[in-house]
Design an enzyme around this catalytic site. Sequence first.
Site, PDB file in Angstrom:
ATOM      1  N   HIS A  35       0.830  -1.215   0.165  1.00 24.45           N
ATOM      2  CA  HIS A  35       0.078  -0.003  -0.121  1.00 24.45           C
ATOM      3  C   HIS A  35       0.721   1.332   0.139  1.00 24.45           C
ATOM      4  O   HIS A  35       0.510   2.302  -0.310  1.00 24.45           O
ATOM      5  CB  HIS A  35      -0.910  -0.285   1.179  1.00 24.45           C
ATOM      6  N   SER A  36       2.003   1.034   0.576  1.00 25.30           N
ATOM      7  CA  SER A  36       3.050   2.490   0.405  1.00 25.30           C
ATOM      8  C   SER A  36       3.131   2.890  -0.908  1.00 25.30           C
ATOM      9  O   SER A  36       3.535   3.968  -1.204  1.00 25.30           O
ATOM     10  CB  SER A  36       4.318   1.883   1.314  1.00 25.30           C
TER      11      SER A  36
END
Length: 460
Positions: free
Chosen positions: A139-140
């Site tokens: 998700h980063s």
Amino acid sequence: MGSGASHMTQSDLFTWSMEQDPVLRSTIVSVLVLDAEPQWDTVLRVVDRGTRVVPRFRHILSTVPLGLAPPRWEPDPNFDLSWHLRRGALPGAADRRDVLEFARNEVMTAFDPARPLWTLTLLTGLPEGRTAAVLKVHHSLTDGVGGMEIAGQILDISREDTERGPVRGHHGSAAGQVADTLVWNWSTGYGLVRGGVSAMAAIGRAAWNPVAAARGGAALAFSLGRLTRPVVTTMSPVMTERSLGRGLTVLEVPLEPLTESALAAGCTVNDAFLTALLLGLRTYHARYGAPIDRLRVTVPISIRAEDDPIGGNRITLARFGIPVHTDDVLDLMWEVHGLVDRWRREPAIALSNAVAAVFNRLPSGALAQMLKHVDFVASDVPGSPVPLYLAGAEVESIHAFGPTIGTAFNATLISYLGTCRVGINADTAAVPDLPEFTACLDSGFRAVLALGSGVPTAAR
């Protein structure tokens, strides 16, 4: 690219640092079902180009000494595209369940932090020559909307290969780590000073209209408080346990009837989606003899602008209680609409980096406990209304599974070619009976779809 841009943003850092507790692992998995096996040489070429357009897919994280700044994104000196691109064959008479089982293991497997945080696996062996493409991304690297933008760099709108032109150069900082850290802190400090200058200007305006200025400042402070306030109890009396186990399933809902139901209520498709989940959860809790009035949900709110770079996180996570006290579809959808609309208008929504910075400074244990007391995540990602292709193979369906981040389950809706597919990523401790749970959610969607079909056209 300036040197300060090589650091993670506070929003990206939030999704990375929460993994100190593996229950909060922030892995996104997308499954594309293709009508044929794509041309491997073309896959290699388009993905290679995509990683150059979005260089984060060639970067690794490097920590900054003493934690004086967030980790830096740096080019991987050992980048090996063949490690990230994989091929495999499903055994025997494979079907969608085998693909979901593979995706489930991808969701539960941590990334190797020594390599860029993604993989793409092609799985052959589905009926009639179909192939599944399973993309695993941390998700980063991106949020849902950014993920669709990234997909646009790899997917075509015809079976013929699209000529995309040369890739513009992306140059990292030539400064050393210490110098870069100083630059980052200077730029951050400058931001605070600039904020102070703005505050001084606000003071000047306050001299002319002190009441309005006080109200505006108080409104922003209260808004930040609402976004960051601690959560210490779980509202669901059933979905309380948390674990590392995950179960995946998919619901399919026709887009046009769902849209008609939303229009019948004067609401949005996202309102209809949330209402269907709540009705399903109401049924699920009733089967356990545990009626509920409210649940707590996390809703990602996109703040992505047209000129934002591809990828990255441009969202704010709004956590709030939501009513489940009625099975009247119209009344419930109206309540959902009003509640979500108010949260979208919160003054602090635009300050996603500041909100993330508050969370990043909390002790990891406190943050974990707060996130684990949220009941579920609901995310709505707009897809494509036109057919897409990967290296000559047509994409027949797209399924997205967002991270639970400590909740009982994540429901991610993505629309493609007139069909909404809701990917359910459930914690197996919170939801041990996934088939029963799925049937309850399906009943919620059927109830919402009936609203559109039961309202005369003139009334809509």
